[in-house]
Design an enzyme around this catalytic site. Structure first.
Site, PDB file in Angstrom:
ATOM      1  N   HIS A  44      -9.838   2.003  -0.107  1.00 21.24           N
ATOM      2  CA  HIS A  44      -8.403   1.724  -0.112  1.00 21.24           C
ATOM      3  C   HIS A  44      -7.978   1.275  -1.503  1.00 21.24           C
ATOM      4  O   HIS A  44      -8.330   0.182  -1.947  1.00 21.24           O
ATOM      5  CB  HIS A  44      -8.090   0.640   0.922  1.00 21.24           C
ATOM      6  CG  HIS A  44      -6.645   0.456   1.209  1.00 21.24           C
ATOM      7  ND1 HIS A  44      -5.653   1.057   0.471  1.00 21.24           N
ATOM      8  CD2 HIS A  44      -5.991  -0.271   2.165  1.00 21.24           C
ATOM      9  CE1 HIS A  44      -4.479   0.715   0.953  1.00 21.24           C
ATOM     10  NE2 HIS A  44      -4.654  -0.088   1.980  1.00 21.24           N
ATOM     11  N   PHE A  84       1.539  -3.659   3.845  1.00 20.35           N
ATOM     12  CA  PHE A  84       1.878  -5.012   4.284  1.00 20.35           C
ATOM     13  C   PHE A  84       3.366  -5.248   3.992  1.00 20.35           C
ATOM     14  O   PHE A  84       3.892  -4.820   2.968  1.00 20.35           O
ATOM     15  CB  PHE A  84       1.048  -6.049   3.527  1.00 20.35           C
ATOM     16  CG  PHE A  84      -0.325  -6.289   4.095  1.00 20.35           C
ATOM     17  CD1 PHE A  84      -0.723  -5.743   5.297  1.00 20.35           C
ATOM     18  CD2 PHE A  84      -1.226  -7.095   3.413  1.00 20.35           C
ATOM     19  CE1 PHE A  84      -1.982  -5.975   5.810  1.00 20.35           C
ATOM     20  CE2 PHE A  84      -2.494  -7.338   3.906  1.00 20.35           C
ATOM     21  CZ  PHE A  84      -2.870  -6.780   5.118  1.00 20.35           C
ATOM     22  N   CYS A 144       0.803  -1.224   0.000  1.00 22.81           N
ATOM     23  CA  CYS A 144       0.000   0.000   0.000  1.00 22.81           C
ATOM     24  C   CYS A 144       0.836   1.275   0.000  1.00 22.81           C
ATOM     25  O   CYS A 144       0.285   2.372  -0.106  1.00 22.81           O
ATOM     26  CB  CYS A 144      -0.941  -0.007   1.200  1.00 22.81           C
ATOM     27  SG  CYS A 144      -1.882  -1.537   1.329  1.00 22.81           S
ATOM     28  N   GLU A 152      -1.244   3.328  14.144  1.00 19.96           N
ATOM     29  CA  GLU A 152      -0.889   4.551  13.419  1.00 19.96           C
ATOM     30  C   GLU A 152      -1.160   5.787  14.266  1.00 19.96           C
ATOM     31  O   GLU A 152      -0.348   6.738  14.282  1.00 19.96           O
ATOM     32  CB  GLU A 152      -1.668   4.638  12.110  1.00 19.96           C
ATOM     33  CG  GLU A 152      -1.284   5.849  11.278  1.00 19.96           C
ATOM     34  CD  GLU A 152      -2.074   5.965   9.989  1.00 19.96           C
ATOM     35  OE1 GLU A 152      -1.809   6.927   9.239  1.00 19.96           O
ATOM     36  OE2 GLU A 152      -2.942   5.115   9.722  1.00 19.96           O
ATOM     37  N   HIS A 186      -2.938   7.162   6.786  1.00 21.40           N
ATOM     38  CA  HIS A 186      -3.152   5.923   6.031  1.00 21.40           C
ATOM     39  C   HIS A 186      -4.443   5.241   6.461  1.00 21.40           C
ATOM     40  O   HIS A 186      -5.112   4.622   5.639  1.00 21.40           O
ATOM     41  CB  HIS A 186      -1.968   4.978   6.254  1.00 21.40           C
ATOM     42  CG  HIS A 186      -2.100   3.675   5.535  1.00 21.40           C
ATOM     43  ND1 HIS A 186      -2.004   3.576   4.156  1.00 21.40           N
ATOM     44  CD2 HIS A 186      -2.330   2.407   5.984  1.00 21.40           C
ATOM     45  CE1 HIS A 186      -2.167   2.315   3.797  1.00 21.40           C
ATOM     46  NE2 HIS A 186      -2.365   1.579   4.876  1.00 21.40           N
ATOM     47  N   LYS A 202      -9.821   7.752   3.042  1.00 20.24           N
ATOM     48  CA  LYS A 202     -10.313   6.427   2.659  1.00 20.24           C
ATOM     49  C   LYS A 202     -11.774   6.261   3.050  1.00 20.24           C
ATOM     50  O   LYS A 202     -12.473   5.399   2.502  1.00 20.24           O
ATOM     51  CB  LYS A 202      -9.468   5.335   3.310  1.00 20.24           C
ATOM     52  CG  LYS A 202      -8.073   5.176   2.700  1.00 20.24           C
ATOM     53  CD  LYS A 202      -7.351   3.985   3.314  1.00 20.24           C
ATOM     54  CE  LYS A 202      -5.972   3.782   2.706  1.00 20.24           C
ATOM     55  NZ  LYS A 202      -4.999   4.815   3.115  1.00 20.24           N
TER      56      LYS A 202
END
Length: 412
Positions: A336, A395, A160, A310, A299, A331
């Site tokens: 996403h 990831f 991502c 986060e 994010h 988002k």
């Protein structure tokens, strides 16, 4: 001495709109592009950030076999950015023009169709040119061919964070003097059964909100229920400031900082330490202190653990309370975009900075106490933004942060 990097072109097709002006209008109104989408192969429906356009016949018949939906959106979004920057092409720039592209999944619709042809139809050979339609670098190649980009054309695949890294690496190439101009961004078209099934299998995918499908993605909320997949493409044209001014280009803002760091922790679970290193690296690269950042596009994917980790990272770097930068996750309205997420969210941050607009975290409701931040809230609002930071985490643990400065700011 490093050169200052100007942003002279913006282009996108995404769930918020089919061009930049539509996206800006959606951000002003906190309008969601998330809808309920039936997936007949899986016999289920999923929330999805859907681009409301059919590109299956948007190109000549001879080109269609080469083009998955992913590459089609990349071509159109990149063309928009290049035209916005005032370029007809880059042939005269030779090796001084480049392209950096972020993508993870290649052409999912094409892969899915070939698997059905093979497993259900008994076919032993794919259609001609299937290989070109499923390449991760297919979008980059198609854009380069159409616009005569003859310098480095590179594809980045760090989950991502892919397109944020693409933009950051393009920035570095210009700042270091290796390029004069670069097209940078990403595209992704994951709204097909294979990817829905993969993400449903991770137990991270949100169900459809029973009251309103558009409200299915709720980053940082105490009611969040998982991520929502989205599709689309976003590109920026980056240029050395002196090069841009010499040709009288309109400057939308400046890319002044880039940080990248790996958690080196776990293949699927983020770690705050790596995120903090990334954020601090971006600030150091920009020559800024935390108090000089006015807005953070987080994010935050609306997963339980990810958002909380986060938020802790952002608190450690920026503090909390009313003096900390305003934070939101867009988002909530576009979903996403996986490998293209960083590019779209960077573009949104450029618009926010240029227009003096804090985009909302739609559907936030009551924030999870573990996600305590200076949240923008559920409605966009005007605010002077000197510097914005767009944050992406992938990831595998790779994190990327981009710092954008208002077009009226002077160089340090």
């Amino acid at each position: 001495m490093q050169r200052r990097v100007a942003i002279t072109g913006l282009g996108t097709v995404c769930p918020l709109g089919l061009d930049v002006e539509q996206v800006l209008a959606s951000l002003r109104n906190s309008q969601s592009g998330i809808v309920a989408m039936e997936c007949a192969t899986l016999g289920a429906a999923f929330p999805a950030g859907r681009v409301q356009a059919d590109y299956s016949t948007a190109f000549p018949k001879l080109e269609q076999p080469f083009l998955d939906r992913c590459q089609a959106m990349a071509i159109i979004a990149a063309r928009g950015a290049i035209e916005d920057a005032g370029f007809a092409g880059f042939e005269r720039h030779g090796s001084r023009a480049g392209l950096h592209y972020g993508n993870v999944n290649g052409g999912v619709a094409t892969i899915h169709q070939w698997h059905e042809d093979m497993l259900l139809g008994g076919k032993r050979k794919a259609r001609p040119f299937t290989a070109m339609a499923i390449m991760s670098n297919g979008g980059a190649a198609q854009v380069a061919i159409r616009h005569a980009i003859q310098g480095p054309v590179l594809t980045h695949a760090s989950a991502c964070a892919s397109s944020a890294i693409a933009i950051g690496e393009a920035m570095r190439a210009i700042a270091d003097g290796r390029l004069d101009v670069a097209v940078a961004g990403g595209a992704e078209a994951p709204l097909e059964a294979p990817l829905f099934g993969v993400f449903d299998g991770t137990r991270a995918l949100s169900p459809i909100d029973g009251a309103d499908p558009a409200a299915s993605c709720k980053p940082f909320s105490s009611r969040r229920s998982g991520l929502v997949l989205g599709e689309g493409a976003a590109f920026l044209v980056l240029e050395a400031e002196d090069h841009a001014r010499a040709r009288g280009a309109v400057i939308h803002g400046y890319l002044v900082g880039y940080g990248v760091a790996c958690d080196a922790h776990h293949i699927g679970m983020p770690a705050s330490e790596g995120q903090v290193r990334c954020l601090r690296a971006a600030l150091e690269d920009a020559g800024l202190g935390p108090a000089q950042v006015d807005y953070v596009n987080a994010h935050a994917t609306a997963t339980d653990g990810g958002d909380a980790i986060e938020a802790a990272s952002l608190r450690e770097v920026f503090g909390t309370g009313p003096d900390a930068p305003a934070v939101s996750s867009t988002k909530s309205v576009h979903g996403h975009l996986l490998g293209a997420a960083g590019a779209l969210e960077c573009l949104v941050s450029v618009l926010a900075t240029r227009e003096g607009l804090l985009p909302a975290s739609a559907h936030l409701g009551t924030a999870d106490p573990r996600c305590a931040l200076n949240h923008v809230g559920e409605a966009a609002r005007p605010s002077r933004i000197r510097h914005a930071l767009s944050f992406s985490c992938g990831f595998g643990g790779t994190n990327a942060a981009l710092v954008i400065a208002h077009p009226g700011t002077s160089a340090h």
